[in-house]
Structures are given as structure tokens and as C-alpha cells.
Scaffold this active site. Structure first.
Site, PDB file in Angstrom:
ATOM      1  N   TYR A  12       1.145  -1.011   0.256  1.00 22.64           N
ATOM      2  CA  TYR A  12      -0.018  -0.007  -0.013  1.00 22.64           C
ATOM      3  C   TYR A  12       0.891   0.814   0.446  1.00 22.64           C
ATOM      4  O   TYR A  12       1.514   1.448   0.462  1.00 22.64           O
ATOM      5  CB  TYR A  12      -1.032  -0.559   1.440  1.00 22.64           C
ATOM      6  CG  TYR A  12      -2.610   0.221   0.660  1.00 22.64           C
ATOM      7  CD1 TYR A  12      -3.218  -0.045  -0.112  1.00 22.64           C
ATOM      8  CD2 TYR A  12      -2.839  -1.259   1.706  1.00 22.64           C
ATOM      9  CE1 TYR A  12      -4.430  -0.142  -0.514  1.00 22.64           C
ATOM     10  CE2 TYR A  12      -4.343  -1.803   1.432  1.00 22.64           C
ATOM     11  CZ  TYR A  12      -4.903  -0.807   0.688  1.00 22.64           C
ATOM     12  OH  TYR A  12      -6.510  -1.009   0.225  1.00 22.64           O
ATOM     13  N   GLU A  64      -0.265   4.283  -0.482  1.00 16.31           N
ATOM     14  CA  GLU A  64      -1.364   5.577  -0.701  1.00 16.31           C
ATOM     15  C   GLU A  64      -0.440   6.761  -0.979  1.00 16.31           C
ATOM     16  O   GLU A  64       0.837   7.454  -0.156  1.00 16.31           O
ATOM     17  CB  GLU A  64      -2.248   6.464   0.044  1.00 16.31           C
ATOM     18  CG  GLU A  64      -3.741   5.182  -0.262  1.00 16.31           C
ATOM     19  CD  GLU A  64      -4.235   4.533   0.673  1.00 16.31           C
ATOM     20  OE1 GLU A  64      -2.773   3.595   1.230  1.00 16.31           O
ATOM     21  OE2 GLU A  64      -4.694   3.695   0.378  1.00 16.31           O
ATOM     22  N   ASP A  75      -5.790  13.177 -25.712  1.00 12.42           N
ATOM     23  CA  ASP A  75      -6.122  11.701 -25.482  1.00 12.42           C
ATOM     24  C   ASP A  75      -5.293  11.040 -26.222  1.00 12.42           C
ATOM     25  O   ASP A  75      -5.916  10.829 -27.556  1.00 12.42           O
ATOM     26  CB  ASP A  75      -7.223  11.000 -25.191  1.00 12.42           C
ATOM     27  CG  ASP A  75      -7.432   9.960 -24.849  1.00 12.42           C
ATOM     28  OD1 ASP A  75      -6.872   8.622 -24.106  1.00 12.42           O
ATOM     29  OD2 ASP A  75      -8.312   9.216 -24.410  1.00 12.42           O
ATOM     30  N   THR A  83      -2.819   4.661 -22.578  1.00 13.32           N
ATOM     31  CA  THR A  83      -2.714   3.874 -21.435  1.00 13.32           C
ATOM     32  C   THR A  83      -1.339   3.803 -21.713  1.00 13.32           C
ATOM     33  O   THR A  83      -0.611   4.122 -22.946  1.00 13.32           O
ATOM     34  CB  THR A  83      -3.879   2.870 -22.187  1.00 13.32           C
ATOM     35  OG1 THR A  83      -4.237   3.225 -23.803  1.00 13.32           O
ATOM     36  CG2 THR A  83      -5.577   3.457 -21.401  1.00 13.32           C
ATOM     37  N   LYS A 103      -1.467  -0.410 -25.064  1.00 15.21           N
ATOM     38  CA  LYS A 103      -1.472  -0.902 -26.650  1.00 15.21           C
ATOM     39  C   LYS A 103      -0.263  -0.627 -27.005  1.00 15.21           C
ATOM     40  O   LYS A 103       0.802  -0.880 -26.838  1.00 15.21           O
ATOM     41  CB  LYS A 103      -2.246   0.761 -26.910  1.00 15.21           C
ATOM     42  CG  LYS A 103      -3.841   0.634 -26.278  1.00 15.21           C
ATOM     43  CD  LYS A 103      -4.702   2.134 -26.258  1.00 15.21           C
ATOM     44  CE  LYS A 103      -6.089   1.763 -26.088  1.00 15.21           C
ATOM     45  NZ  LYS A 103      -6.363   2.368 -25.109  1.00 15.21           N
ATOM     46  N   ARG A 156      -1.015  -3.328 -18.493  1.00 12.36           N
ATOM     47  CA  ARG A 156      -2.521  -1.982 -18.255  1.00 12.36           C
ATOM     48  C   ARG A 156      -2.210  -1.435 -17.025  1.00 12.36           C
ATOM     49  O   ARG A 156      -2.272  -1.214 -15.733  1.00 12.36           O
ATOM     50  CB  ARG A 156      -3.892  -3.674 -17.986  1.00 12.36           C
ATOM     51  CG  ARG A 156      -3.827  -4.359 -19.059  1.00 12.36           C
ATOM     52  CD  ARG A 156      -5.102  -4.275 -19.163  1.00 12.36           C
ATOM     53  NE  ARG A 156      -6.247  -4.265 -19.429  1.00 12.36           N
ATOM     54  CZ  ARG A 156      -6.410  -3.824 -20.926  1.00 12.36           C
ATOM     55  NH1 ARG A 156      -5.833  -4.816 -21.165  1.00 12.36           N
ATOM     56  NH2 ARG A 156      -6.998  -3.670 -21.965  1.00 12.36           N
TER      57      ARG A 156
HETATM   58  N1  DSN Z   1     -11.388   0.491 -26.466  1.00 14.11           N
HETATM   59  C1  DSN Z   1      -9.666   0.831 -26.191  1.00 14.11           C
HETATM   60  C2  DSN Z   1      -9.777   0.522 -27.668  1.00 14.11           C
HETATM   61  O1  DSN Z   1     -10.047  -0.393 -27.826  1.00 14.11           O
HETATM   62  O2  DSN Z   1      -9.895   1.457 -28.941  1.00 14.11           O
HETATM   63  C3  DSN Z   1     -10.266   2.665 -25.863  1.00 14.11           C
HETATM   64  O3  DSN Z   1     -10.795   2.614 -25.012  1.00 14.11           O
END
Ligand code: DSN
Length: 429
Positions: free
Chosen positions: A61, A63, A207, A233, A236, A242
Site C-alpha cells: 500500500y 497512497e 488523449d 494508456t 497499446k 494495462r
Molecule cells: N477500448 C479501447 C480501444 O479499443 O480503442 C479504447 O479505450
């Protein structure tokens, strides 16, 4: 293909304690090893990222932020987070980085919380033209707690209509403008967005979830010099665990940090924060830069191949890792194409195309992406084969015996191709 069932950390213990869940892990690995993974937002993380994600750092933990925690015993995890923050700032040339968002949606909620009050107006890309749930969808916090206006693509070029963005900004005077999308294959003109945001006194949030890996690999221009805040994120094209991350200008750092914790989240996932640090090191390498360039070259080769199969690429092509394919020319819906490809071990997703006459659950198109197949080592030559396999699968009607036979044949050819480029091969082989 590897005979080793799995080589992630502590798998023997999982098998002994919980064979059912171990079985799920193995089944999923078998799926990855026998099929084509063309979901544009997925990738295969490295052994190092998997090891950090599956490590004992999960127990802590913590925080707060490094040096300012609400719990004792954080000296070691502090080091991981400090290293990760320093690497993110260096890699992206950012003033400030927050590695704690649990996901892209959490990162975006934190940006809204840091910069806006409920009811404020946000201008973002229409979901139907490739935007994201958190950019104002009526079923999401962003649509329910904020006033949303949208921009889209031009009907002719199918690229962002910057005149429309400016007109919407002038009319609605948003507090924040969002650039970024989930199904937009072209480069975004961040300088144009900055100019429009400045004209109306709005924050500019980018984004960058889909394309930040290409930015990290220096394969496409960076939004960081133009944006007040960049959210993304980490799993990708970037190929990390993740999770989410936020970069921002120095003067917004405290607001962003306070919005992530304590406003939105509790304890950070320190194993995931450490894994983010690992991927930031990997992404700074020359090998990763080559990978990022190949992801784009593969996406372009895949588009060419799909066009040869009679399918149309929205906007005429791609500059990135993904393409949006209009299937109306072959008379198949996105829903049917997804199901047929799935049966042929080709994983992709149905996707609305701009001005789509079909409902979203049917859709006229599919989205394809090359992050995973490129990680596996495939190149432009294999993309021609992949396009041909997709072309045959989407035309095979699962309701007929010949269609099912065609799909079975494609599935076998898919497995034969993928076995030459195995995901997660046996490292001891
Ligand atoms: N779910 C993602 C995508 O496939 O583009 C976006 O959050």
C-alpha cells in the site's frame, strides 16, 4: 510453437493452487499462439514487463507520492515510481508525469477533475467519428456530469474538419478541448488544436492512448509541446502493462496529482507502476523505435492488401498503427465480418465508420491494427497474406456448408502463419 505451457512468473504455484484459473491462462495463451491478433489497442508485453506486473510489489500500500506516503515501508516502491517518473519525463520531454492512473478512463476522469467543474463545457471528437466513451458519451461520467459538444470528420476526406472544430469552439466557448480518438487512422494536427484552444481560452487535452507508443518510438510527431495535458494508456502500441498515465505542464502538476490521489483513487498498483517504468526503459531503445516504424509500415501494407481485396480504407489509408475498413463494397456488415474472422482465428473488432448508416452493434466496418503482429516479428510481406486471409474470411458465410469449409481452411492457414511468429515462444528453446 512452444511446448512450454507458460513462462510467466510463478505459474507453477498458480497451477497447483488453482488449476481452473491456470487453465484459463493456458487457454488464452493457446488462443494468442494460434490466431492473428489485430485489435488495434492490444499488444504482447515483454517478459520483463510481465515479471514486474506479477511481482511482490503487488503487496504494498502506498497512497500518496514518493517521499509523501500515508504508509510506512514505501522506500523501495518509491524508487520504482521515481525511476518511472524520470523516464516518462525524459522520453516524452514532459514537465511532469503521473504514473498512478489505473486505466485510461481513470486518467481521463482525473484530467476532468483537475481542470473542470461539473457542468463545464468540453469539445471533443464525436464517438461516431472515432472518439472515446470518456469524451462525452451520454452513458459515461463525461456525458452526464459535463456539457458536451462535438466535432467530426469531413464527409469527403474523412479527416478531422478543423474548420468545424474552430466553429464549434467559437460558438460554445469550451473550458477544455480534447484531441484524440480510438478509430482515427490519420495524424492529428496538434498545432491547429493549440491555436483553436488559445483563441477561445480553453485547455487542450490530448488523449494519446492509441498512438503514444508511436510518439515514444519517434515515429510520429508528439502532442506534448502543444497540449496542457496528455493522457494515455500504457498497454497499446506502447506495449506496457494495462494502465494509464498523465503528462502535463509544470503549473498543472499539483492539480493533476491531487485529482488522481486522493480525489479519484486510493492506493496505487505499485507492481503496475514498476512495470510502467520498465516499459518506459524499453521504449527509449533503438529497437523500440524500429518497432514503432514497422508498426506503421505494416498497417500501410495491410491497408494496401485489403484494398486489393476490394475493401475501402476510411480516409484512403493510414499514418498510424490502425486502419478503419469500410466493408460496404463487399456487402458484409462489421458484425458479420467480426464473427466470420473470429471463427477463422482472426481477432479484430467491428467498428462504425464515419456517417455509418448501420447501428453501432452492426456497423459497416472493422478496425484493424498492427501492434501485436509487429511484436511477433511479422513484416509487410506477411501483411499481404493477412489481408488475403481476412478477405477470404469476411466473404465466407457461416450459415452455409461451403462458407464453413472456407472458414476452416482459413483458420488452418492462420495457425500455420502464426506458428512461424509465435507470441511468447519458449525462451529456453
Ligand atoms: N477500448 C479501447 C480501444 O479499443 O480503442 C479504447 O479505450
Amino acid at each position: 510453437m512452444s511446448s512450454t505451457p507458460y513462462w510467466g512468473p510463478n505459474f507453477d504455484a498458480l497451477q497447483e493452487t488453482d488449476p481452473e484459473i491456470a487453465g484459463v491462462v493456458l487457454d488464452e495463451l493457446a488462443r494468442l499462439r494460434s490466431g492473428l491478433q489485430l485489435i488495434a489497442s492490444e499488444n504482447f508485453t515483454s517478459p520483463a514487463v510481465l515479471a514486474a506486473t506479477g511481482s511482490t510489489l503487488s503487496n504494498k500500500y502506498a497512497e500518496g507520492y514518493p517521499g509523501r506516503r500515508y504508509y510506512g515501508g514505501c522506500a523501495d516502491v518509491d524508487v520504482a515510481e521515481e525511476i518511472g517518473i524520470a523516464r516518462a519525463k525524459e522520453l516524452f520531454g514532459a514537465d511532469h508525469a503521473n504514473l498512478q492512473p489505473h486505466s485510461g478512463a481513470s486518467a481521463n476522469l482525473a484530467v476532468y477533475a483537475a481542470l473542470l467543474k461539473p457542468g463545464d463545457t468540453v469539445l471533443a471528437m464525436d464517438l461516431k467519428h472515432g472518439g472515446h466513451l470518456t469524451h462525452g458519451s451520454p452513458v459515461n461520467f463525461s456525458g452526464q456530469w459535463f456539457t458536451n459538444v462535438s466535432y467530426g470528420v469531413s464527409e469527403g476526406s474523412e479527416t478531422i474538419d478543423y474548420d468545424h472544430v474552430r466553429a464549434q469552439a467559437r460558438e460554445h466557448r469550451p473550458k477544455m478541448i480534447i484531441a484524440g480518438a480510438t478509430a482515427y487512422p490519420r495524424l492529428i494536427d496538434f498545432a491547429a488544436f493549440r491555436e483553436i484552444a488559445d483563441e477561445v481560452g480553453a485547455y487542450l487535452m490530448v488523449d494519446a492512448a492509441h498512438f503514444i507508443g508511436l510518439v515514444a518510438g519517434k515515429a510520429i510527431p508528439s502532442p506534448v509541446p502543444y497540449a496542457d495535458v496528455v493522457s494515455f494508456t500504457t498497454h497499446k502500441v506502447l506495449r506496457g502493462p494495462r494502465g494509464g498515465m498523465i503528462l502535463c505542464r509544470e503549473e498543472l502538476a499539483t492539480k493533476i496529482d491531487k485529482a488522481v490521489f486522493p480525489f479519484l483513487q486510493g492506493g496505487p498498483l505499485m507492481h503496475v507502476v514498476a512495470a510502467k517504468a520498465v516499459v518506459l526503459k524499453e521504449a527509449a531503445s533503438a529497437e523500440y523505435q524500429q518497432y514503432a516504424r514497422q508498426v506503421i509500415a505494416n498497417a500501410q501494407a495491410l491497408v494496401e492488401g485489403l484494398q486489393d481485396q476490394g475493401m475501402r480504407a476510411v480516409s484512403g489509408g493510414t499514418d498510424t498503427h490502425l486502419a478503419l475498413i469500410d466493408l460496404r463494397g463487399v456487402g458484409v456488415t462489421g458484425r458479420d465480418a467480426e464473427a466470420r474472422c473470429d471463427a477463422a482465428r482472426i481477432t479484430l473488432n467491428k467498428n462504425a465508420i464515419p456517417f455509418d448508416p448501420e447501428k453501432p452493434m452492426v456497423a459497416s466496418g472493422v478496425r484493424v491494427g498492427t501492434p501485436s503482429v509487429t511484436t511477433q516479428g511479422m513484416g509487410a510481406e506477411q501483411m499481404k497474406d493477412v489481408a488475403s486471409l481476412i478477405g477470404r474470411a469476411v466473404r465466407a458465410d457461416l450459415d452455409t456448408e461451403p462458407g464453413r469449409a472456407d472458414i476452416e481452411q482459413v483458420a488452418q492457414e492462420v495457425s500455420a502463419l502464426v506458428s512461424k511468429f509465435p507470441a511468447y515462444p519458449d525462451p529456453s528453446a
